[in-house]
Design a protein around this motif. Sequence first.
Motif, PDB file in Angstrom:
ATOM      1  N   TRP A 280       0.817  -1.200   0.000  1.00  0.00           N
ATOM      2  CA  TRP A 280       0.000   0.000   0.000  1.00  0.00           C
ATOM      3  C   TRP A 280       0.854   1.253   0.000  1.00  0.00           C
ATOM      4  N   LYS A 281       0.283   2.360  -0.455  1.00  0.00           N
ATOM      5  CA  LYS A 281       1.014   3.611  -0.471  1.00  0.00           C
ATOM      6  C   LYS A 281       1.352   4.021   0.957  1.00  0.00           C
ATOM      7  N   PRO A 282       2.576   4.476   1.179  1.00  0.00           N
ATOM      8  CA  PRO A 282       3.010   4.820   2.543  1.00  0.00           C
ATOM      9  C   PRO A 282       2.531   6.202   2.971  1.00  0.00           C
ATOM     10  N   TYR A 283       2.657   6.475   4.271  1.00  0.00           N
ATOM     11  CA  TYR A 283       2.368   7.807   4.811  1.00  0.00           C
ATOM     12  C   TYR A 283       3.670   8.547   5.089  1.00  0.00           C
ATOM     13  N   THR A 284       4.672   7.801   5.548  1.00  0.00           N
ATOM     14  CA  THR A 284       6.017   8.365   5.682  1.00  0.00           C
ATOM     15  C   THR A 284       6.884   7.782   4.566  1.00  0.00           C
ATOM     16  N   LYS A 285       7.946   8.488   4.227  1.00  0.00           N
ATOM     17  CA  LYS A 285       8.813   8.022   3.142  1.00  0.00           C
ATOM     18  C   LYS A 285       9.505   6.712   3.515  1.00  0.00           C
ATOM     19  N   THR A 286       9.843   6.587   4.777  1.00  0.00           N
ATOM     20  CA  THR A 286      10.530   5.387   5.244  1.00  0.00           C
ATOM     21  C   THR A 286       9.513   4.413   5.835  1.00  0.00           C
ATOM     22  N   ILE A 287       9.577   3.173   5.397  1.00  0.00           N
ATOM     23  CA  ILE A 287       8.676   2.126   5.869  1.00  0.00           C
ATOM     24  C   ILE A 287       9.513   1.056   6.576  1.00  0.00           C
ATOM     25  N   HIS A 288       9.073   0.669   7.754  1.00  0.00           N
ATOM     26  CA  HIS A 288       9.812  -0.326   8.546  1.00  0.00           C
ATOM     27  C   HIS A 288       9.036  -1.635   8.621  1.00  0.00           C
ATOM     28  N   ARG A 289       9.782  -2.718   8.750  1.00  0.00           N
ATOM     29  CA  ARG A 289       9.162  -4.026   8.957  1.00  0.00           C
ATOM     30  C   ARG A 289       9.694  -4.713  10.219  1.00  0.00           C
ATOM     31  N   SER A 290      10.596  -4.051  10.932  1.00  0.00           N
ATOM     32  CA  SER A 290      11.125  -4.589  12.182  1.00  0.00           C
ATOM     33  C   SER A 290      11.582  -3.423  13.053  1.00  0.00           C
TER      34      SER A 290
ATOM     35  N   PRO B 160      -2.927 -12.592   0.967  1.00  0.00           N
ATOM     36  CA  PRO B 160      -1.536 -12.787   0.534  1.00  0.00           C
ATOM     37  C   PRO B 160      -0.719 -11.507   0.616  1.00  0.00           C
ATOM     38  N   VAL B 161      -0.444 -11.045   1.823  1.00  0.00           N
ATOM     39  CA  VAL B 161       0.360  -9.835   1.988  1.00  0.00           C
ATOM     40  C   VAL B 161       1.653 -10.180   2.718  1.00  0.00           C
ATOM     41  N   SER B 162       2.631  -9.323   2.570  1.00  0.00           N
ATOM     42  CA  SER B 162       3.933  -9.556   3.171  1.00  0.00           C
ATOM     43  C   SER B 162       3.832  -9.560   4.690  1.00  0.00           C
ATOM     44  N   ARG B 163       4.681 -10.344   5.320  1.00  0.00           N
ATOM     45  CA  ARG B 163       4.686 -10.437   6.767  1.00  0.00           C
ATOM     46  C   ARG B 163       5.748  -9.514   7.374  1.00  0.00           C
ATOM     47  N   ASP B 164       5.435  -9.001   8.561  1.00  0.00           N
ATOM     48  CA  ASP B 164       6.365  -8.149   9.284  1.00  0.00           C
ATOM     49  C   ASP B 164       6.959  -8.916  10.460  1.00  0.00           C
ATOM     50  N   ASP B 165       8.035  -8.385  11.011  1.00  0.00           N
ATOM     51  CA  ASP B 165       8.640  -9.005  12.178  1.00  0.00           C
ATOM     52  C   ASP B 165       7.884  -8.553  13.428  1.00  0.00           C
ATOM     53  N   MET B 166       7.703  -9.453  14.374  1.00  0.00           N
ATOM     54  CA  MET B 166       6.953  -9.145  15.588  1.00  0.00           C
ATOM     55  C   MET B 166       7.557  -7.990  16.367  1.00  0.00           C
ATOM     56  N   SER B 167       8.846  -7.745  16.184  1.00  0.00           N
ATOM     57  CA  SER B 167       9.504  -6.657  16.909  1.00  0.00           C
ATOM     58  C   SER B 167       8.974  -5.283  16.496  1.00  0.00           C
ATOM     59  N   LEU B 168       8.353  -5.182  15.318  1.00  0.00           N
ATOM     60  CA  LEU B 168       7.864  -3.886  14.846  1.00  0.00           C
ATOM     61  C   LEU B 168       6.683  -3.378  15.672  1.00  0.00           C
ATOM     62  N   PRO B 169       5.556  -4.092  15.701  1.00  0.00           N
ATOM     63  CA  PRO B 169       4.412  -3.555  16.450  1.00  0.00           C
ATOM     64  C   PRO B 169       4.632  -3.510  17.953  1.00  0.00           C
ATOM     65  N   THR B 170       5.395  -4.472  18.477  1.00  0.00           N
ATOM     66  CA  THR B 170       5.613  -4.479  19.923  1.00  0.00           C
ATOM     67  C   THR B 170       6.397  -3.248  20.363  1.00  0.00           C
TER      68      THR B 170
END
Length: 296
Positions: free
Chosen positions: A8-18, A228-238
């Motif tokens: 999806w289109k981001p809100y910030t330029k940098t997107i994190h997954r962890s 079918p979307v990409s998975r993130d690392d649990m460390s991100l939301p926590t």
Amino acid sequence: MAAPSWEWKPYTKTIHRSVYPAIDPSNPANSAAGKVILVTGGGVGIGKAIAEAYVKAGAKAVAILGRRENLLREAAAELEKTGDTKVLFFAADVLDEAGLNKAFAAVAKEVGPIDVVVANAGYLATPEAAASSDVTDWWKSYEVNIKGTFLTFRAWLPHKSTNSPTFISLNTAAAHVGVFPGFSAYSPSEMARGHMISFFQAENPETRVVSMHPGVLETEMATKSGLPVSRDDMSLPTSFAVWLASPAADWVGGRFFWAHWDVEELAEMNDEIVKNNELMWGVLGWPKDVEAKIVA
């Protein structure tokens, strides 16, 4: 295995997954020292991991609530090994008002006023067209996601602290990114939950009440969705949940955030976000900047 992609289109330029330094629970800026934390749905999955992140952030006490006492007991034993935080657990269903009130009162009596509540409990009905879905299962999404959050918030109010009391409601991007056939219970119920949070904030300005999309994790709910979307690392939301209760996030109340968004960029956009009333609920495209002609 292909590298994760951004859907999806981001809100910030940098997107994190962890996790990254600005939201890391071990970062002194995100310290939870002296704070009492309560997490619903805290026996497994994201809830348990968020509880662990607050232990890492040095919380005074962490209480986990859930329906399955055996899982809570196991989770509490594991959490006690990860730090010096006092860990409590209570078997309580978020739809049981009396049980919730009793659990919150017990936490406050044993370890003091509750600084942070993470309302993690949620429900995803079996994805199916509304016309053919099981009514009881379909309605349960509304019961748990809306009424459960409502009762959790009310149970907290008499026992909240005066130290930047924060209520974090886990939500989902599916509440606002579009229409997904088969999700007529989950997505609208989460949209309603997000809008409800705005009212909680407006009615309780002394608190910080915020919605958070945790990302897509390897959880029972994600598997059940089949998306079918990409998975993130649990460390991100926590870690993001810890940051939301930090001094740097004292302006987030009433808004909806994705854990993927870079918090340092969000801080730079703070004034603009507040001025333009962004990340709030409403109808896209309204109001338009046109000259109105009123016809009586």
